[in-house]
Design an enzyme around this catalytic site. Structure first.
Site, PDB file in Angstrom:
ATOM      1  N   ASP B 395      27.066  -3.771  30.384  1.00 40.69           N
ATOM      2  CA  ASP B 395      26.953  -2.316  30.425  1.00 40.69           C
ATOM      3  C   ASP B 395      25.756  -1.821  29.632  1.00 40.69           C
ATOM      4  O   ASP B 395      25.798  -0.781  29.004  1.00 40.69           O
ATOM      5  CB  ASP B 395      28.241  -1.669  29.931  1.00 40.69           C
ATOM      6  CG  ASP B 395      28.661  -2.221  28.584  1.00 40.69           C
ATOM      7  OD1 ASP B 395      27.918  -3.066  28.048  1.00 40.69           O
ATOM      8  OD2 ASP B 395      29.704  -1.808  28.075  1.00 40.69           O
ATOM      9  N   ASP B 476      32.716  -9.720  17.451  1.00 42.00           N
ATOM     10  CA  ASP B 476      31.627  -9.106  16.696  1.00 42.00           C
ATOM     11  C   ASP B 476      32.075  -8.726  15.292  1.00 42.00           C
ATOM     12  O   ASP B 476      31.315  -8.827  14.335  1.00 42.00           O
ATOM     13  CB  ASP B 476      31.048  -7.911  17.441  1.00 42.00           C
ATOM     14  CG  ASP B 476      32.108  -6.911  17.826  1.00 42.00           C
ATOM     15  OD1 ASP B 476      33.271  -7.310  18.004  1.00 42.00           O
ATOM     16  OD2 ASP B 476      31.789  -5.720  17.945  1.00 42.00           O
TER      17      ASP B 476
END
Lengths: 431, 714
Positions: B395, B476
């Site tokens: 994205d 992350d």
């Protein structure tokens, strides 16, 4: 009058027909000579053999690859052998300067083998089409990517392994080399799938593809052979020597995953530290022995770890390599010491007295060596791995045993005895 | 004999020979009848031989031709085998086949069945409200697209109009309403429905049920509608059963020139819909971009891993931008798809790239995390020589100078051990806070969203201890933990080289995107030359920072930092403001300031040893912790305006009256965000098919709560 005209007609007929006949005979002979490359016209004098199908197929193929920027190099054992023998001569006739005789590419054979490093290939897609437009009939053998095998559950686009492009009666075999972890090149097994015509070319005569293979990444050089510019390995001799021992076997990732499902992986800090350490040790040992040019393989526990679980057995506490007794050199020990690897035990020496303290005989069935990939490095293992492991650990090798005494446990250890010179291998144990 | 001229039609040598032979015959045997006869017979025999040779030649040629055609056969087999791989086509089963289509619309359930196979079924509660649209291939009956437009909510009708306009003429359209689909169905959308031939569509009312089958640009094949009798109740369930005649494959396909590219295009366009002009018959948009190569590119052989889930439209947009970036090498790109989804794979094949599917392991965030691990490992396996890998997500838009940016900075990763990554994303780089595309920063936080990973870091540190599937961690967040990061920093540009456009995702929704991502600055200038790249190295950067601080003008701290006038209306100046930090990890004041600057405030991002660098009104704006003021480099500073920092600086917590005034306007903003976060949590809990984390931010919910509770405490 009628008599004369009849004569004239006869004469005219004879003349035309004889003219036709001559033309046809000439054409027929020409046609025959193009069909069988062997029926050369010896009369051409200066350029002998340049109209053989082999030479023309190779020429066309080289034209195709250079126009499409496909970085192919010649790996044909037959031709490399010839080039290697006449290397000086080939080097001297650097350019297309008056090569009067076709010596290499016109040798009668069914295939000419080229290779290609896949990641250097930019436009794979268009190439196939252009080849077909140029008159080649091409066959592409694809398979799944072994580099994704060990990662559970990945399935990707298939990778090309072999191309076979046929022009008239001669075929070009293009072996696609793929880069693998451990800085080596790998090519796949040429497996004919159901719909492929088995008579497309005499597949049995192919020089590569019977098994997967592993090669050192060759440096390349450009030479001119028979008026054609080709890339060949810089050290053709080395490459030729690699060919007979290039067979590669993949680790059995599926079985390894099943093993870990049953016995679970040891994720403790100690286990991981040991594995990391053992990996570095193996890589260092591989580097050292390669420098010495000594053939060696993964042995005992390390081999079992590779075969059973594709990793280092965390509780094995050592790393085992084997070398053939005839390959043993005295400078191995000093080389290892230089590399920072002190030798703890050594079993068996060539021509050694049978009185040595740590002498243990390991009896193994006869085996050959194959390449494999282990801890991101290229290693040799016995091709007949099951037999090798069973000789060492018995039929129950699939079950992990944490307490293993290398002196007593192996079923194939004979406590002290006469060391038979040949056939048995020497095991060096490091840690 | 010398003056004899051969006929031009006859071969001279043969002719002359024959002629002289004849003449000799003639002179010698003139009156000898027997001999003449003999000559004649000879000539006839000669003729016969010629004929035989002729026939032989013809036979031979024939055999050669037939051999050649035999040689061709394997190739034909091969082509056929290729053909078999293509989607199965209905061949030969009657001239015109008919599909039996069932469409059901009601308050709580919709379904669509084609030839008895259910292609859509939705009876989940609180989900799938609005108009469901299915596009079928008119030749094969395959489902080419499946969408739901929640036209109860604003703007969804616009998306529907956009989608329906993109559908190729001739396709079979199926629409059905679940629950409510008319509240925000505006006139444009209704007009479009009318143009499709729908009777009830333009007149849809509150809580009506509606089922529609029609051919785009052609006849309506069936329609049923039931009006809602009252505001509080729904229309009766409707079940539409209709026959859809199939047309021939030729009609369904465009006549593009037969090239490799169009072959890919054709394969793609016969399977899926909703990609706009890529499947346009007349003027299809290109699928090959051939951007300029990058001279002396240092990243030509760096593999690019695109992490994707089941958002094929996003992937399409992302790959377009990636393949248009200067210096891209398509053969280095691998798209990793989490799950066996067909459509993303089709998109990958359309662009001729390498795609790898991954069987999902675990759930939600852990699934994303496992997908990341498998993708990174596979990348380094596929490119064993690579020292780095570029990690992208589906994205992201990729800046035109993305590779140029990396090429200029990647040597830092090699030379500076204190670096963790290079990222194309500046967390604080919004339209109003980023200015200089040539400027780089060092930050302690890892932004992700288009970044470079060092192989040695992955292989030696991250891979062995990557979170296992049972740990429901974000990859992350895990990478940002001190145990992993170990004090190392990332290089980021002031103006981001990637743009996050994803609105649908595991940790994502429209409101959140609007607030935090939409206004992000994205570089569109090609070939930007980065400034002083080597000053980003560990020690050089400290020197640079001290130089900046010593040159900076101190702002008037009596002013409200939330107000625009906090910074003078100048250009090209460097200003500094100070905030209080009790400890190294005390970011309360910063968070308040970030809120009123309308930048990332959900956790601390973009700091380097208590210093943040951004731009305000074309001035470089530094925010530094107060402690630095005692730094020796600071002796030369002459505070401007308000002199020594006061009120707002130290008093932002608890905010005094003046500052409070500035913050009050933002309160609604906070609630806005909280709402978004709450929605996000709901989505995370309900979403079945996880997708890679589009937002490399924290698992926002709890962090946001934390921030919020802190705000409340004060």
């Amino acid at each position: 009058m009628s008599k004369i005209s009849k004569n004239v007609i006869l004469v005219l007929l004879t003349l035309t027909s004889s003219a036709f006949l001559l033309f046809q005979l000439y054409y027929y002979k020409h046609y025959l000579s193009t069909k069988n490359g062997s029926a050369l016209s010896k009369s051409k004098g200066s350029r002998i053999g340049f109209d053989t199908t082999q030479w023309r197929a190779v020429k066309k193929f080289i034209m195709l690859t250079s126009s499409q920027n496909v970085p192919v190099f010649l790996i044909d054992p037959l031709i490399l052998e010839l080039i290697n023998k006449n290397f000086e001569q080939v080097k001297n006739t650097s350019h297309a300067s008056s090569t009067s005789e076709c010596k290499f590419f016109c040798v009668p054979r069914d295939f000419t083998t080229f290779a290609l490093q896949y990641q250097l290939w930019k436009n794979e897609e268009g190439w196939f089409r252009i080849a077909e437009n140029m008159g080649f009939q091409c066959l592409k053998i694809e398979s799944k990517d072994p580099r994704l095998d060990w990662i559970d559950s990945l399935s990707g686009t298939e990778i090309p392994l072999h191309y076979i492009c046929k022009l008239a009666s001669h075929a070009i075999h293009l072996v696609v080399f793929h880069e693998r972890s451990g800085n080596y090149l790998w090519h796949g097994h040429l497996r004919l799938k159901g719909h492929i015509d088995r008579k497309f070319v005499p597949f049995r005569k192919l020089q590569f593809g019977r098994y997967p293979g592993a090669f050192d990444r060759p440096e390349l050089q450009q030479i001119t052979v028979d008026g054609l510019d080709v890339l060949i390995p810089k050290d053709p001799m080395h490459f030729l020597q690699e060919i007979p021992h290039s067979r590669f076997i993949e680790c059995r990732y599926k079985e390894a995953r099943a093993f870990f499902q049953q016995y679970l992986d040891d994720n403790t800090v100690e286990a991981m530290t040991f594995q990391k350490h053992a990996k570095e040790l193996l890589q260092l040992a591989a580097k050292t022995l390669k420098k010495l040019g000594v053939r060696f393989w993964l042995s005992s526990g390390t081999c079992l770890g590779w075969y059973r679980q594709c990793s280092i057995i965390p509780y094995s506490k050592d790393v085992d390599l084997g070398i053939f007794i005839q390959d043993y050199k005295s400078d191995i020990i000093s080389a290892f010491q230089d590399a920072g690897l002190p030798l703890k035990h050594k079993f068996g020496k060539p021509n050694s007295s049978p009185h040595c303290l740590f002498c243990h005989r390991y009896l193994f069935p006869k085996f050959t060596l194959c390449w494999t990939e282990f801890v991101d490095t290229k290693f040799r293992v016995p091709c007949e791995t099951v037999e090798y492991i069973e000789a060492n650990y018995g039929k129950t090798w699939k079950i992990p045993i944490k307490t293993w005494d290398w002196k007593r446990s192996p079923p194939n250890v004979w406590p002290n005895g006469v060391w038979p010179i040949s056939e048995w291998d020497e095991v060096i144990q490091l840690y | 004999m010398d003056d004899w001229k051969p006929s031009p039609l006859i071969k001279p040598f043969g002719a002359r020979k024959k002629r002289s032979w004849y003449l000799t015959c003639k002179y010698k045997l003139t009156n000898q009848r027997a001999l003449r006869r003999f000559c004649q017979t000879g000539a006839v025999l000669f003729l016969l031989v010629t004929v035989i040779v002729n026939i032989k030649l013809i036979l031979d040629t024939r055999r050669a031709i037939s051999e050649a055609s035999e040689d061709l056969e394997p190739e034909q087999d091969y082509d056929e085998a290729l053909g078999r791989l293509e989607p199965p086509r209905r061949r030969g089963s009657g001239p015109r086949r008919v599909l039996d289509v069932e469409v059901y619309s009601s308050r709580s359930k919709v379904y669509v069945a084609v030839d008895g196979t259910t292609v859509l079924e939705d009876e989940a509660q609180e989900q799938g409200r609005g108009i469901h649209v299915i596009v079928l291939n008119q030749a094969t009956g395959h489902v080419m697209a499946k969408r739901v437009f929640d036209t109860y909510s604003p703007h969804e009708d616009e998306a529907m109009v956009l989608f329906l306009n993109m559908v190729a003429p001739g396709r079979v359209l199926i629409c059905t309403i679940k629950d409510e689909g008319s509240f925000h169905l505006k006139d444009t959308a209704k007009a479009l429905l009318r143009s499709l031939g729908s009777q009830a569509g333009p007149a849809l009312g509150w809580r009506d049920t509606w089922a529609f089958v029609g051919r785009k640009g052609g006849p309506v094949l069936g329609e049923k509608h039931s009006k809602s009798p009252a505001l509080s109740s729904w229309g009766d369930p409707v079940l539409l059963k209709t026959d859809v005649p199939l047309s021939s494959a030729e009609e369904a396909e465009c006549h593009w020139a037969d090239t490799e590219l169009n072959r890919r295009r054709r394969r793609f366009c016969s399977k899926v819909e909703g990609y706009g002009s890529v499947c346009s018959c007349k003027d299809p948009t290109p699928i090959e971009f051939s951007p300029d190569p990058l001279p002396d590119s240092k990243v030509l052989n760096v593999p690019v891993a695109v992490i994707a889930g089941n958002r094929p439209n996003y992937l399409y947009r992302m790959l377009r931008s990636l393949l248009s970036a200067q210096g891209v090498s398509p053969q280095m790109i691998t798209v990793f798809i989490d799950g066996y989804y067909e459509e993303p794979m089709d998109v990958v094949a359309l662009f001729g790239l390498r795609g790898i599917q991954h069987t999902p392991i675990s759930i939600k965030n852990a699934r994303v995390s496992q997908h990341y691990k498998a993708s990174l490992t596979a990348t380094f396996n596929l490119f064993p020589e690579a020292k780095f890998a570029v990690v992208l997500e589906e994205d992201l838009d990729i800046a035109v100078d993305f590779f140029s940016f990396l090429s200029q900075s990647i040597h830092l990763l090699e030379e500076d051990d204190s670096l963790y990554c290079i990222s194309a994303w500046n967390d604080q780089g919004y339209e109003h806070t980023a200015e200089d595309p040539a400027l780089l920063y060092r930050v302690e936080t890892m932004p992700g969203l288009g970044w470079v990973l060092r192989k040695s870091l992955y292989k030696e540190e991250l891979e062995p201890k990557w979170p296992t599937p049972e740990k429901l961690w974000d990859w992350d967040m895990w990478m940002r933990m001190p145990e992993q990061r170990r004090g190392r920093e990332c290089i980021i540009p002031d103006v981001s080289r990637s743009y996050h456009f994803g609105i649908v995702g595991l940790n994502m929704n429209g409101y959140f995107h609007e607030a935090y991502f939409k206004k992000h600055k994205f570089n569109t200038v090609p070939g930007v030359q980065l400034r002083n790249v080597d000053s980003l190295k560990k020690d050089a950067y400290e020197v640079e920072v001290h130089r900046l601080l010593s040159e900076a003008e101190v702002l008037d701290h009596s002013k409200n930092p939330c107000e625009d006038s906090f910074l003078p209306d100048t250009e090209g100046h460097t200003y500094v403001a100070f905030i209080r930090m009790e400890k190294d990890d005390d970011f309360t004041t910063w968070t308040q300031l970030a809120k009123c600057l309308r930048i990332w405030d959900l956790d601390v991002r973009g700091n380097h040893r208590g210093l943040w660098r951004l731009f305000r009104k074309k001035n470089h704006f530094l925010v530094d912790e107060e402690a630095t003021i005692n730094h020796p480099n600071f002796l030369g500073v002459t505070p401007k305006g308000g002199g020594r920092p006061r009120s707002c600086r130290t008093d932002m917590r608890p905010p005094p009256g003046t500052c409070r005034a500035g913050l009050e306007g933002l309160d609604s903003f906070f609630f806005f965000l909280d709402w978004g976060a709450a929605l996000r949590v709901g989505q995370a809990l309900t979403q079945e098919t996880a997708v890679p984390n589009p937002w490399t931010g924290p698992p926002g919910a709890h962090l946001l709560m934390q921030t919020h509770s802190e705000t409340l405490r004060h």
